[in-house]
Design a protein around this motif. Structure first.
Motif, PDB file in Angstrom:
ATOM      1  N   ARG A 186      40.008  30.282  40.123  1.00 43.22           N
ATOM      2  CA  ARG A 186      41.232  31.063  40.062  1.00 43.22           C
ATOM      3  C   ARG A 186      41.415  31.879  41.343  1.00 43.22           C
ATOM      4  NH1 ARG A 186      43.212  28.633  36.462  1.00 43.22           N
ATOM      5  NH2 ARG A 186      44.972  29.163  37.790  1.00 43.22           N
ATOM      6  N   ILE A 187      42.680  32.233  41.624  1.00 50.12           N
ATOM      7  CA  ILE A 187      42.984  33.150  42.709  1.00 50.12           C
ATOM      8  C   ILE A 187      42.801  34.563  42.171  1.00 50.12           C
ATOM      9  CG2 ILE A 187      44.760  34.011  44.274  1.00 50.12           C
ATOM     10  CD1 ILE A 187      46.145  31.257  43.931  1.00 50.12           C
ATOM     11  N   CYS A 188      42.036  35.383  42.883  1.00 45.65           N
ATOM     12  CA  CYS A 188      41.907  36.794  42.500  1.00 45.65           C
ATOM     13  C   CYS A 188      41.859  37.617  43.784  1.00 45.65           C
ATOM     14  CB  CYS A 188      40.659  37.031  41.657  1.00 45.65           C
ATOM     15  SG  CYS A 188      40.528  38.728  41.052  1.00 45.65           S
ATOM     16  N   GLN A 189      42.905  38.379  44.023  1.00 41.89           N
ATOM     17  CA  GLN A 189      42.963  39.203  45.227  1.00 41.89           C
ATOM     18  C   GLN A 189      42.871  40.670  44.854  1.00 41.89           C
ATOM     19  OE1 GLN A 189      46.142  38.512  47.982  1.00 41.89           O
ATOM     20  NE2 GLN A 189      45.797  40.428  49.059  1.00 41.89           N
ATOM     21  N   GLY A 190      42.047  41.393  45.609  1.00 44.75           N
ATOM     22  CA  GLY A 190      41.929  42.838  45.421  1.00 44.75           C
ATOM     23  C   GLY A 190      42.915  43.575  46.305  1.00 44.75           C
ATOM     24  N   GLY A 191      43.358  44.724  45.834  1.00 46.72           N
ATOM     25  CA  GLY A 191      44.417  45.466  46.518  1.00 46.72           C
ATOM     26  C   GLY A 191      43.948  46.325  47.669  1.00 46.72           C
ATOM     27  N   THR A 192      43.174  45.763  48.564  1.00 51.03           N
ATOM     28  CA  THR A 192      42.760  46.495  49.765  1.00 51.03           C
ATOM     29  C   THR A 192      43.645  46.054  50.920  1.00 51.03           C
ATOM     30  OG1 THR A 192      41.041  44.828  50.106  1.00 51.03           O
ATOM     31  CG2 THR A 192      40.384  46.854  49.012  1.00 51.03           C
ATOM     32  N   GLN A 193      44.962  46.231  50.731  1.00 47.49           N
ATOM     33  CA  GLN A 193      45.923  45.642  51.661  1.00 47.49           C
ATOM     34  C   GLN A 193      45.817  46.194  53.077  1.00 47.49           C
ATOM     35  OE1 GLN A 193      46.804  46.979  48.697  1.00 47.49           O
ATOM     36  NE2 GLN A 193      48.364  48.555  48.919  1.00 47.49           N
TER      37      GLN A 193
ATOM     38  N   SER B 128      52.960  35.033  47.004  1.00 48.90           N
ATOM     39  CA  SER B 128      53.573  36.128  46.265  1.00 48.90           C
ATOM     40  C   SER B 128      52.590  37.259  46.038  1.00 48.90           C
ATOM     41  CB  SER B 128      54.124  35.626  44.922  1.00 48.90           C
ATOM     42  OG  SER B 128      53.088  35.138  44.097  1.00 48.90           O
ATOM     43  N   ILE B 129      51.316  36.937  45.817  1.00 48.50           N
ATOM     44  CA  ILE B 129      50.297  37.978  45.681  1.00 48.50           C
ATOM     45  C   ILE B 129      50.175  38.738  46.990  1.00 48.50           C
ATOM     46  CG2 ILE B 129      47.805  38.347  45.448  1.00 48.50           C
ATOM     47  CD1 ILE B 129      47.827  36.143  43.299  1.00 48.50           C
ATOM     48  N   LEU B 130      50.164  38.023  48.101  1.00 45.18           N
ATOM     49  CA  LEU B 130      50.103  38.688  49.400  1.00 45.18           C
ATOM     50  C   LEU B 130      51.349  39.525  49.640  1.00 45.18           C
ATOM     51  CD1 LEU B 130      48.643  35.807  51.585  1.00 45.18           C
ATOM     52  CD2 LEU B 130      47.530  37.984  51.079  1.00 45.18           C
ATOM     53  N   ALA B 131      52.507  39.027  49.162  1.00 42.16           N
ATOM     54  CA  ALA B 131      53.754  39.769  49.344  1.00 42.16           C
ATOM     55  C   ALA B 131      53.710  41.095  48.621  1.00 42.16           C
ATOM     56  CB  ALA B 131      54.936  38.934  48.837  1.00 42.16           C
ATOM     57  N   ALA B 132      53.231  41.089  47.393  1.00 45.01           N
ATOM     58  CA  ALA B 132      53.159  42.331  46.627  1.00 45.01           C
ATOM     59  C   ALA B 132      52.199  43.313  47.272  1.00 45.01           C
ATOM     60  CB  ALA B 132      52.722  42.035  45.202  1.00 45.01           C
ATOM     61  N   ALA B 133      51.101  42.796  47.797  1.00 47.40           N
ATOM     62  CA  ALA B 133      50.123  43.675  48.432  1.00 47.40           C
ATOM     63  C   ALA B 133      50.680  44.271  49.712  1.00 47.40           C
ATOM     64  CB  ALA B 133      48.847  42.892  48.735  1.00 47.40           C
ATOM     65  N   ALA B 134      51.288  43.437  50.523  1.00 50.70           N
ATOM     66  CA  ALA B 134      51.769  43.910  51.819  1.00 50.70           C
ATOM     67  C   ALA B 134      52.954  44.850  51.672  1.00 50.70           C
ATOM     68  CB  ALA B 134      52.157  42.715  52.697  1.00 50.70           C
ATOM     69  N   ALA B 135      53.835  44.569  50.734  1.00 56.26           N
ATOM     70  CA  ALA B 135      55.039  45.379  50.583  1.00 56.26           C
ATOM     71  C   ALA B 135      54.737  46.784  50.137  1.00 56.26           C
ATOM     72  CB  ALA B 135      55.993  44.708  49.595  1.00 56.26           C
TER      73      ALA B 135
END
Length: 226
Positions: free
Chosen positions: A161-168, A13-20
């Protein structure tokens, strides 16, 4: 359909928000799935920052059948209320609209937060969220400086924890191929690269003395900034 784990869902879902957020990238399959799930199977999330990017996150997360937006947070209570009402109008459960992100972080039912606040809040909000047991997606720029960025990485690794930065864009297939093309030496020795992006922004007005809007908690807005 095989049952996915909580961690798999959060990662996807984190990847989905970034990619979308990038129009050139296809919407991940998870966002397109329509499977019946009970309320107990849904992941509760919160959104920090209810401006342009926060609204985009809300729109994409609202499409996920496994996800429920429990909170929208903004120091401007009018902006938070507007986003909450918009989600309700889309037939999504209306989230709680709050000003103080700490209220959201104290709620153990929230599993992940999406940070689209002003830049100076990114690092502290991400660290607080992970310390509160949440997984995090934090918009770019991830941090104000390298030191803050390292603290985010250290906390994520220490707490698992999962922590993804928004450098999609770094995940965009065409861009990744272009980078590999250069790394393979097919452009020869690259000594200089320039990039420019034109984007129109409306004026925020000229310099002067202005009253803080009644709907804004300025201390919360400033947060770690001076």
């Amino acid at each position: 359909m095989p049952k996915i784990t909580r961690r798999q869902f959060l990662e996807e879902s984190i990847l989905a928000a970034a990619a979308a957020a990038t129009a050139s990238m296809p919407t991940p399959s998870l966002a397109a799935e329509h499977r019946a799930v009970s309320a107990n199977d849904k992941i509760g999330v919160g959104i920090i920052g209810c401006g342009i990017r926060g609204k985009q996150h809300a729109g994409e997360l609202a499409k996920l059948s496994d996800c429920e937006i429990a909170y929208v947070c903004d120091p401007d209570r009018d902006r938070a209320a507007e986003l909450a009402a918009d989600l309700s109008a889309r037939k999504s459960p209306q989230p709680k609209a709050i000003q103080d992100l700490r209220v959201m972080l104290e709620d153990k039912s929230v599993a992940a937060v999406f940070i689209a606040a002003p830049n100076h809040w990114h690092a502290l909000a991400a660290i607080w969220a992970m310390q509160a047991g949440k997984d995090v997606y934090v918009e770019k720029p991830v941090s104000h400086n390298i030191s803050e960025g390292r603290r985010i990485v250290q906390v994520a690794r220490k707490l698992g924890r999962i922590c993804q930065g928004g450098t999609q864009n770094r995940s965009n297939g065409a861009l990744a191929e272009a980078i590999q093309y250069m790394r393979d030496g097919r452009l020869g020795q690259v000594k200089l690269a320039r990039s420019i992006v034109y984007g129109r922004r409306e004026t925020i007005g000229g310099p002067g003395s202005y009253e803080i809007p009644a709907s804004v908690d300025y201390n919360l807005w400033a947060g770690p900034a001076r």
